[in-house]
Design a protein around this motif. Sequence first.
Motif, PDB file in Angstrom:
ATOM      1  N   ILE A 186      -0.952 -80.413   0.433  1.00  0.00           N
ATOM      2  CA  ILE A 186      -1.546 -79.078   0.613  1.00  0.00           C
ATOM      3  C   ILE A 186      -0.799 -78.020  -0.193  1.00  0.00           C
ATOM      4  O   ILE A 186      -1.410 -77.178  -0.866  1.00  0.00           O
ATOM      5  CB  ILE A 186      -1.547 -78.689   2.120  1.00  0.00           C
ATOM      6  CG1 ILE A 186      -2.435 -79.648   2.908  1.00  0.00           C
ATOM      7  CG2 ILE A 186      -2.049 -77.259   2.311  1.00  0.00           C
ATOM      8  CD1 ILE A 186      -2.280 -79.540   4.416  1.00  0.00           C
ATOM      9  N   MET A 187       0.542 -78.068  -0.147  1.00  0.00           N
ATOM     10  CA  MET A 187       1.351 -77.034  -0.794  1.00  0.00           C
ATOM     11  C   MET A 187       1.653 -77.338  -2.263  1.00  0.00           C
ATOM     12  O   MET A 187       2.243 -76.517  -2.968  1.00  0.00           O
ATOM     13  CB  MET A 187       2.678 -76.863  -0.044  1.00  0.00           C
ATOM     14  CG  MET A 187       2.539 -76.545   1.436  1.00  0.00           C
ATOM     15  SD  MET A 187       1.740 -74.964   1.763  1.00  0.00           S
ATOM     16  CE  MET A 187       2.946 -73.817   1.156  1.00  0.00           C
ATOM     17  N   GLN A 188       1.275 -78.555  -2.696  1.00  0.00           N
ATOM     18  CA  GLN A 188       1.508 -78.969  -4.089  1.00  0.00           C
ATOM     19  C   GLN A 188       3.005 -78.892  -4.446  1.00  0.00           C
ATOM     20  O   GLN A 188       3.404 -78.342  -5.466  1.00  0.00           O
ATOM     21  CB  GLN A 188       0.674 -78.103  -5.047  1.00  0.00           C
ATOM     22  CG  GLN A 188      -0.823 -78.249  -4.831  1.00  0.00           C
ATOM     23  CD  GLN A 188      -1.634 -77.262  -5.629  1.00  0.00           C
ATOM     24  OE1 GLN A 188      -1.127 -76.612  -6.533  1.00  0.00           O
ATOM     25  NE2 GLN A 188      -2.914 -77.145  -5.305  1.00  0.00           N
ATOM     26  N   ILE A 189       3.806 -79.456  -3.560  1.00  0.00           N
ATOM     27  CA  ILE A 189       5.255 -79.517  -3.759  1.00  0.00           C
ATOM     28  C   ILE A 189       5.690 -80.965  -3.512  1.00  0.00           C
ATOM     29  O   ILE A 189       5.155 -81.644  -2.630  1.00  0.00           O
ATOM     30  CB  ILE A 189       5.988 -78.562  -2.782  1.00  0.00           C
ATOM     31  CG1 ILE A 189       5.670 -77.110  -3.142  1.00  0.00           C
ATOM     32  CG2 ILE A 189       7.488 -78.783  -2.814  1.00  0.00           C
ATOM     33  CD1 ILE A 189       6.281 -76.114  -2.200  1.00  0.00           C
ATOM     34  N   SER A 190       6.659 -81.434  -4.275  1.00  0.00           N
ATOM     35  CA  SER A 190       7.084 -82.825  -4.163  1.00  0.00           C
ATOM     36  C   SER A 190       7.665 -83.108  -2.774  1.00  0.00           C
ATOM     37  O   SER A 190       8.279 -82.235  -2.152  1.00  0.00           O
ATOM     38  CB  SER A 190       8.125 -83.152  -5.232  1.00  0.00           C
ATOM     39  OG  SER A 190       9.365 -82.542  -4.915  1.00  0.00           O
TER      40      SER A 190
ATOM     41  N   THR B 223       6.914 -69.616   2.956  1.00  0.00           N
ATOM     42  CA  THR B 223       5.906 -70.375   3.695  1.00  0.00           C
ATOM     43  C   THR B 223       6.324 -71.831   3.848  1.00  0.00           C
ATOM     44  O   THR B 223       6.195 -72.426   4.922  1.00  0.00           O
ATOM     45  CB  THR B 223       4.541 -70.296   2.971  1.00  0.00           C
ATOM     46  OG1 THR B 223       4.119 -68.935   2.939  1.00  0.00           O
ATOM     47  CG2 THR B 223       3.493 -71.141   3.681  1.00  0.00           C
ATOM     48  N   VAL B 224       6.845 -72.405   2.769  1.00  0.00           N
ATOM     49  CA  VAL B 224       7.301 -73.798   2.802  1.00  0.00           C
ATOM     50  C   VAL B 224       8.387 -73.969   3.850  1.00  0.00           C
ATOM     51  O   VAL B 224       8.370 -74.899   4.660  1.00  0.00           O
ATOM     52  CB  VAL B 224       7.809 -74.256   1.421  1.00  0.00           C
ATOM     53  CG1 VAL B 224       8.478 -75.622   1.519  1.00  0.00           C
ATOM     54  CG2 VAL B 224       6.662 -74.305   0.424  1.00  0.00           C
ATOM     55  N   ARG B 225       9.358 -73.052   3.846  1.00  0.00           N
ATOM     56  CA  ARG B 225      10.460 -73.132   4.821  1.00  0.00           C
ATOM     57  C   ARG B 225       9.925 -73.005   6.257  1.00  0.00           C
ATOM     58  O   ARG B 225      10.397 -73.682   7.179  1.00  0.00           O
ATOM     59  CB  ARG B 225      11.489 -72.040   4.544  1.00  0.00           C
ATOM     60  CG  ARG B 225      12.322 -72.289   3.303  1.00  0.00           C
ATOM     61  CD  ARG B 225      13.528 -71.365   3.242  1.00  0.00           C
ATOM     62  NE  ARG B 225      14.220 -71.501   1.968  1.00  0.00           N
ATOM     63  CZ  ARG B 225      13.959 -70.766   0.891  1.00  0.00           C
ATOM     64  NH1 ARG B 225      13.029 -69.819   0.950  1.00  0.00           N
ATOM     65  NH2 ARG B 225      14.620 -70.962  -0.225  1.00  0.00           N
ATOM     66  N   ASP B 226       8.962 -72.099   6.430  1.00  0.00           N
ATOM     67  CA  ASP B 226       8.368 -71.879   7.748  1.00  0.00           C
ATOM     68  C   ASP B 226       7.717 -73.154   8.262  1.00  0.00           C
ATOM     69  O   ASP B 226       7.918 -73.571   9.409  1.00  0.00           O
ATOM     70  CB  ASP B 226       7.323 -70.759   7.653  1.00  0.00           C
ATOM     71  CG  ASP B 226       6.798 -70.329   9.016  1.00  0.00           C
ATOM     72  OD1 ASP B 226       7.217 -70.933  10.021  1.00  0.00           O
ATOM     73  OD2 ASP B 226       5.969 -69.404   9.085  1.00  0.00           O
TER      74      ASP B 226
ATOM     75  N   VAL C 249      11.524 -82.522  -2.376  1.00  0.00           N
ATOM     76  CA  VAL C 249      11.956 -81.142  -2.084  1.00  0.00           C
ATOM     77  C   VAL C 249      11.779 -80.848  -0.598  1.00  0.00           C
ATOM     78  O   VAL C 249      12.659 -80.250   0.051  1.00  0.00           O
ATOM     79  CB  VAL C 249      11.164 -80.123  -2.936  1.00  0.00           C
ATOM     80  CG1 VAL C 249      11.460 -78.694  -2.479  1.00  0.00           C
ATOM     81  CG2 VAL C 249      11.495 -80.286  -4.402  1.00  0.00           C
ATOM     82  N   LEU C 250      10.649 -81.287  -0.044  1.00  0.00           N
ATOM     83  CA  LEU C 250      10.380 -81.027   1.376  1.00  0.00           C
ATOM     84  C   LEU C 250      11.360 -81.793   2.267  1.00  0.00           C
ATOM     85  O   LEU C 250      11.844 -81.261   3.265  1.00  0.00           O
ATOM     86  CB  LEU C 250       8.945 -81.418   1.718  1.00  0.00           C
ATOM     87  CG  LEU C 250       7.842 -80.558   1.064  1.00  0.00           C
ATOM     88  CD1 LEU C 250       6.472 -81.101   1.424  1.00  0.00           C
ATOM     89  CD2 LEU C 250       7.948 -79.107   1.502  1.00  0.00           C
ATOM     90  N   TYR C 251      11.665 -83.051   1.889  1.00  0.00           N
ATOM     91  CA  TYR C 251      12.640 -83.832   2.661  1.00  0.00           C
ATOM     92  C   TYR C 251      14.021 -83.178   2.612  1.00  0.00           C
ATOM     93  O   TYR C 251      14.760 -83.154   3.598  1.00  0.00           O
ATOM     94  CB  TYR C 251      12.728 -85.263   2.128  1.00  0.00           C
ATOM     95  CG  TYR C 251      11.659 -86.172   2.665  1.00  0.00           C
ATOM     96  CD1 TYR C 251      11.543 -86.395   4.036  1.00  0.00           C
ATOM     97  CD2 TYR C 251      10.761 -86.809   1.811  1.00  0.00           C
ATOM     98  CE1 TYR C 251      10.557 -87.229   4.548  1.00  0.00           C
ATOM     99  CE2 TYR C 251       9.773 -87.655   2.313  1.00  0.00           C
ATOM    100  CZ  TYR C 251       9.675 -87.854   3.685  1.00  0.00           C
ATOM    101  OH  TYR C 251       8.702 -88.675   4.184  1.00  0.00           O
ATOM    102  N   SER C 252      14.367 -82.656   1.441  1.00  0.00           N
ATOM    103  CA  SER C 252      15.663 -81.988   1.282  1.00  0.00           C
ATOM    104  C   SER C 252      15.733 -80.755   2.176  1.00  0.00           C
ATOM    105  O   SER C 252      16.734 -80.502   2.845  1.00  0.00           O
ATOM    106  CB  SER C 252      15.863 -81.607  -0.186  1.00  0.00           C
ATOM    107  OG  SER C 252      17.047 -80.869  -0.345  1.00  0.00           O
TER     108      SER C 252
END
Length: 652
Positions: A415-419, A388-391, A422-425
Motif C-alpha cells: 500500500i505504501m510502496q516502501i520495501s 504516516t509510515v511510523r504511525d 525498511v518497515l521491518y527495520s
Amino acid sequence: MISKSTIDQVFETARVEEVIGDFVQLKKSGSSFKGLSPFSDERSPSFMVSPVKQIWKDFSSGKGGNVVAFLMEHEHFTYPEAIKYLANKYNIEVEETEQTNEQKEQANERESLYLVSEFASSYFQNILHKTNQGKAIGLSYFKERGFTEETIKKFHLGYSLDDWQAFTDEALKKGYKLEYLEKTGLTIVREDKRFDRFKGRVMFPIRSMSGRVLGFGGRILTNDKKAAKYLNSPESDIYHKSKVLYGIFHAKQSIAKEDNCYLVEGYTDVIQFHQRGIKNVVSSSGTALTPDQIRLINRLTKNITVLFDGDAAGIRASLRGIDLILEQGMNVKICTFPEGEDPDSFAKQNTLEELTLYLEEHAQDFIQYKASMLFEASKNDPIKKAETVRDIVNSISKIPDRIKREIYIQECSKIMQISEDVLYSTLAQSSKKDLQEANKQFKEEQKAFDVIKNQQPKPKVDVQYELERKIIQILLLYGNRTEDFEDLILKENDKNELVLEPVVHRAKVFEKIFLDLQEDEMEFTNLKFKGLYYKIIDTLNQNPDFALENFVNDVDADVATEMTTILMEDERYTLSNWHTKNIFPKEKTDTIAQLVNETILNLRCFLISKKIDELSQETKGNIEIQYKEILEEVVGYKKLDNLLSRKLNKAL
C-alpha cells in the motif's frame, strides 16, 4: 426473604455454563469449558467451568464457586439478588415477603445506590408513558427518531420532567435517602438547595452486563447553548464510565453467537441497529475507548468492527485510540458510512438485508484501512508520508501475534510502496523502544519485589495440610464410589517379626477413609478441612444419592471457594492442552483404591515421624528409667515407619 423452595428450584434449574456464557466466551475443553478470566487482565485462558460439577474456578484470581457465587463476584449482587436474577432468567416465580422500610435502610451503601438507580429508571419510564409532558416531549422525540413502542420499553427509555426537583421530591417521598440520591448524581445538592441533574432531558439508562442500572445518559431537547447536549451520571461506587459499554446487556448473547462486536459512538446508534435486527452492537457513550471496555468485549469475542460516520476528521481522531484494541490481541475492522450519514441514520433508512450487506462489503481490516487513508492524505508530502509510515508501524508493533505482524508488514509495504526491509527495520526500532520501557518498568518492580522477598523467609511445605486437603479432594470426587481396598493388618510372622499382611475387602471410599482415620485416632489439624470432612462424611452417610453441586450450594462462601479449588484441579491441567502434544495422563478414576491407600499411608508415616521427633525431644533431661521406656517406644514406631515406607515404595 426468598423461600427455600424457590432457592432449591433455582439451583436445580440454573446451568452454570449457560449463566457464565452470558458474560464470558466459553470454549469446550474436554468435559468442561474454558475462557478468559473476567476478574483479571489475561490473554491465555485460566477460567474453567464444569457442567458436570456445576462449579467454576478462576485460576488467575483464585476465585471460584457455584453459579450464585459467580454473579455475586462478577456483578456484585447480594445473595437474594443473584437468586432473583437466575429466577428471572429461567422463568421461575419467586416467593418472598416484601421488604420493609427498615430492611431497606439496613441494606449496604452499594446496594442502596443500586436501589435508587432502579427506582429512578422506573420513575423516568413512568413519566414518559403516563404524563402529558412526558408524552408530548419525550415520547414524541423518541418516535421522531424512529423508535417503536417495543424498542422504547425494551431499552427502558424515559423522560425527566422540566422541573427543578420533581424527581428528588418523589424519591424522598418514597423513602429513598438524599445521601444516595446525591451519590448517584441524580440529585445535585448545593448548601440548603437541591435539584434534579437531568431536568428536562430524555433518559437513557446505562446497564451492566447483567442488566443492573448503573447510571444514566440524558439528552436535552431545547436549543440552550449553555447546556450540554448530552449529560452523563458522575462517577460513583457503582458507575465507572471507563468500565461500562452502553447496550452490553442486550448485546452480549448476540456478540458471543456472531463472534463479532460492532462498536459505535452514541446511544441512538445502538438502539437503531438493535431495532433493525443487528443486536451485537455496543457504544462507548462518546468517551474515548478504554482498556477496561475492550476487556469487556474480549470476554465475548476476539473480533471488533468499529463503525464511523463520514466525518474524516473525527475518524482520524478515533483511530489514535484503536491501538489499544490491537494490544489486547484482538482483530479490528473499520467500516465507514457515506458522508453525512451515521450508524443511526443509515440503519433507519435501510432494510436489514441492505444494512448487513453494506457492513460485509465495506468493513476493512484496520491496518489496511489506516494505511490506505493516511497514505491518501500524505502521498504528495514526503515528510508526512514518513510520519504516516511510523504511525502505521507503531500500530503493527502493538499486535502480540508475530505471524499477524509479518502479514501486516507485507500488506503495508504494498500500500505504501516502501520495501519490507525498511518497515521491518522501523518495526524493530519501535519494538526495541517498547522492550526497553518494559524492561525498565520490570526492573523497578523487581527491585521493589526483591526488597519484600528478602524480608520474608521462604514458607515450608505443610505436609499435613496437603495430605488433609488430598483426603477432602478424594471424598468430594469419589466419596460415593465402591472399590476393592487392600488393607494392611499388622501381624507377627513365624520368626516373631512384625509384618503387614494384605487383606482385600470391598467398601465405599468414604467408609474406608472414615474407618482408617478413626482406627488410628487421626484428627484433622486444619479447622476448615475438619469441618468440611465431618460434613461430607455425615452427608454421604445419610444420603446415598449425594449430589456434589447441591453440597457446594450449602456451605459457606470461603469453604465453597476452597472446595472449587480442590475440585477443579484436574480441569486446570486441561488448560495446557496435553492431548495436542500426544501426552495422555492416566485418569485418576482408574486407580482410586491405590490413591486412597497411598494417601492414608502417607498420613500415617508423617504422623509416626512426627511422634518419633516428639519422643526424641522427651529423652533430653529425663532419668534413665524414663529414657529406656521412651527409647523402646521410639524403636517400635521406627519399625512401623519402615514397614509402611516399604509398602509405599511398592505402591509407587
